[in-house]
Design an enzyme around this catalytic site. Structure first.
Site, short mmCIF file in Angstrom:
data_model
loop_
_atom_site.label_atom_id
_atom_site.label_comp_id
_atom_site.label_asym_id
_atom_site.label_seq_id
_atom_site.Cartn_x
_atom_site.Cartn_y
_atom_site.Cartn_z
N LEU A 65 4.38 -11.16 -22.00
CA LEU A 65 4.04 -11.07 -23.40
C LEU A 65 3.90 -9.62 -24.10
O LEU A 65 3.86 -8.69 -23.18
CB LEU A 65 2.82 -11.84 -23.56
CG LEU A 65 2.65 -13.41 -23.21
CD1 LEU A 65 1.18 -13.80 -22.95
CD2 LEU A 65 3.39 -14.33 -24.12
N THR A 94 3.21 -5.41 -20.10
CA THR A 94 2.68 -3.99 -20.00
C THR A 94 1.25 -3.89 -20.93
O THR A 94 1.67 -3.90 -22.15
CB THR A 94 3.60 -2.94 -20.45
OG1 THR A 94 4.79 -2.98 -19.67
CG2 THR A 94 2.98 -1.53 -20.25
N LYS A 169 1.99 1.76 -14.32
CA LYS A 169 2.85 1.58 -15.38
C LYS A 169 3.14 2.30 -16.69
O LYS A 169 3.93 3.04 -17.21
CB LYS A 169 2.82 0.13 -15.99
CG LYS A 169 3.90 -0.39 -17.17
CD LYS A 169 5.41 -0.30 -16.69
CE LYS A 169 6.16 -0.73 -17.93
NZ LYS A 169 7.60 -0.53 -17.65
N LYS A 244 3.85 1.41 -28.25
CA LYS A 244 2.51 0.81 -27.58
C LYS A 244 2.36 1.47 -26.22
O LYS A 244 1.20 1.70 -26.19
CB LYS A 244 3.07 -0.74 -27.49
CG LYS A 244 1.85 -1.36 -26.92
CD LYS A 244 2.34 -2.67 -26.28
CE LYS A 244 3.00 -2.62 -24.74
NZ LYS A 244 3.12 -4.06 -24.24
#
Ligand code: NAD
Length: 294
Positions: A65, A94, A169, A244
């Site tokens: 998502l 992420t 990540k 983001k």
């Protein structure tokens, strides 16, 4: 064969779900986008009418998502208490470390095994089954998680306990965001200096400037076949998604007291490019920004 529910069949999830089908799993899919769901059906997934329908009866649930709020909402409303207790729950999105730890806590309290397992490798990696998964989970659960992710992966690496996958990540993508700007700046400068892009590419690929942004995902069209630069920067990893991740990195840096000045600069540049209406384009379109194209 495992009964897998796959939620979120966008640029990444679509290819990943197809790999699981190809490995012989029974994949029930759900996405809010009817078009994404249709594409998944064409690739062998069984479409579900809702996320709740998809997960009921699943032995494993994978979510892919956009961001933390989506993951928190889908887990709270559609997965926890709906999927059979004991099901393996893996979030490949992420998201921020705090959301990952929150969902892990809620999942454990409800009797599930959960892992945060964000990925690296882009849409080409999702299609080819060559993603790198960075996994945050209890050590005892890792073998089961690794086996399930294997058809989508060239590497499944345990980073540590819950949230550690997301920490890895965020650090990786801050490095990626910075290195892509570096590759774009180098191409833009080479052009001004009258150096052919393919000559620069060949030379830098064998020199100390070599990096993934240059040789696997070249922002200059015509050099790397699978790169979004060859498709007018459509698909791939959106500027808004990179932004983001850089915001997550800067927030984490502020909270932890780390110094990340280049991460901050990268965030500012992608934010400017997004504000000019390029949020949906691949992040390697930063080359156009630096060449003065708008
Ligand atoms: P995307 O926007 O293409 O796909 C997300 C999908 O989730 C969409 O199809 C959307 O309709 C669906 N969705 C949103 N809310 C939903 C809900 N409540 N229920 C069901 N479906 C819902 O994004 P993407 O590029 O596939 O990225 C997904 C995640 O993977 C992100 O967290 C991103 O940061 C990460 N990621 C992306 C890449 C990449 O190259 N695109 C690489 C590594 C990691």
């Amino acid at each position: 064969m495992t009964r897998i529910a796959f939620i979120g069949l966008g640029n990444m999830g679509g290819g990943m779900a197809a790999r699981l089908v190809g490995a012989g799993h029974e994949v029930t899919a759900f996405d809010l986008s009817a078009a994404a769901l249709e594409r998944a059906e064409a690739r062998g997934c069984t479409p579900a009418a809702s996320a709740r329908d998809a997960v009921s009866g699943a032995e494993a649930v994978i979510t892919m998502l956009p961001a933390g709020p989506h993951v928190r909402a889908v887990y709270a409303a559609d997965i926890l208490g709906v999927a059979p207790v004991g099901a393996l729950l893996i979030d490949g999105s992420t998201i921020d470390v705090e959301s990952a730890r929150h969902v892990a806590g809620e999942a454990a309290a409800a009797g599930y095994v959960f892992a945060d397992a964000p990925v690296s490798g882009g849409t080409a990696g999702a299609e080819a089954g060559t993603l790198a998964f960075m996994v945050g989970c209890e050590e005892a659960a890792f073998a089961r998680i690794e086996a399930l992710l294997a058809p989508m992966a060239r590497a499944v690496l345990r980073a540590g306990d819950h949230g550690a996958g997301q920490a890895a990540k965020i650090c990786n993508n801050m490095l990626l965001g910075i290195s892509m700007i570096g590759a774009c700046e180098a191409f833009a400068l080479a052009e001004r200096l009258g150096l052919e892009a393919d000559r620069f590419f060949d030379i830098a690929s064998k020199s100390s400037g070599q990096c993934w942004s240059l040789t696997s995902y070249s922002p200059w069209p015509g050099l790397v076949e699978t790169a979004p630069s060859n498709r007018d920067y459509e698909g791939g990893f959106a500027v808004a998604m990179m932004l983001k991740d850089l915001k997550l990195a800067q927030a984490a840096a502020a909270a932890s007291g780390a110094s990340t000045p280049l991460g901050g600069q990268a965030e500012a540049l992608y934010a400017l490019w997004e504000r000019q209406g390029n949020g949906g384009r691949d992040f390697s379109s930063m080359l156009q920004f630096l060449r003065g194209e708008t």
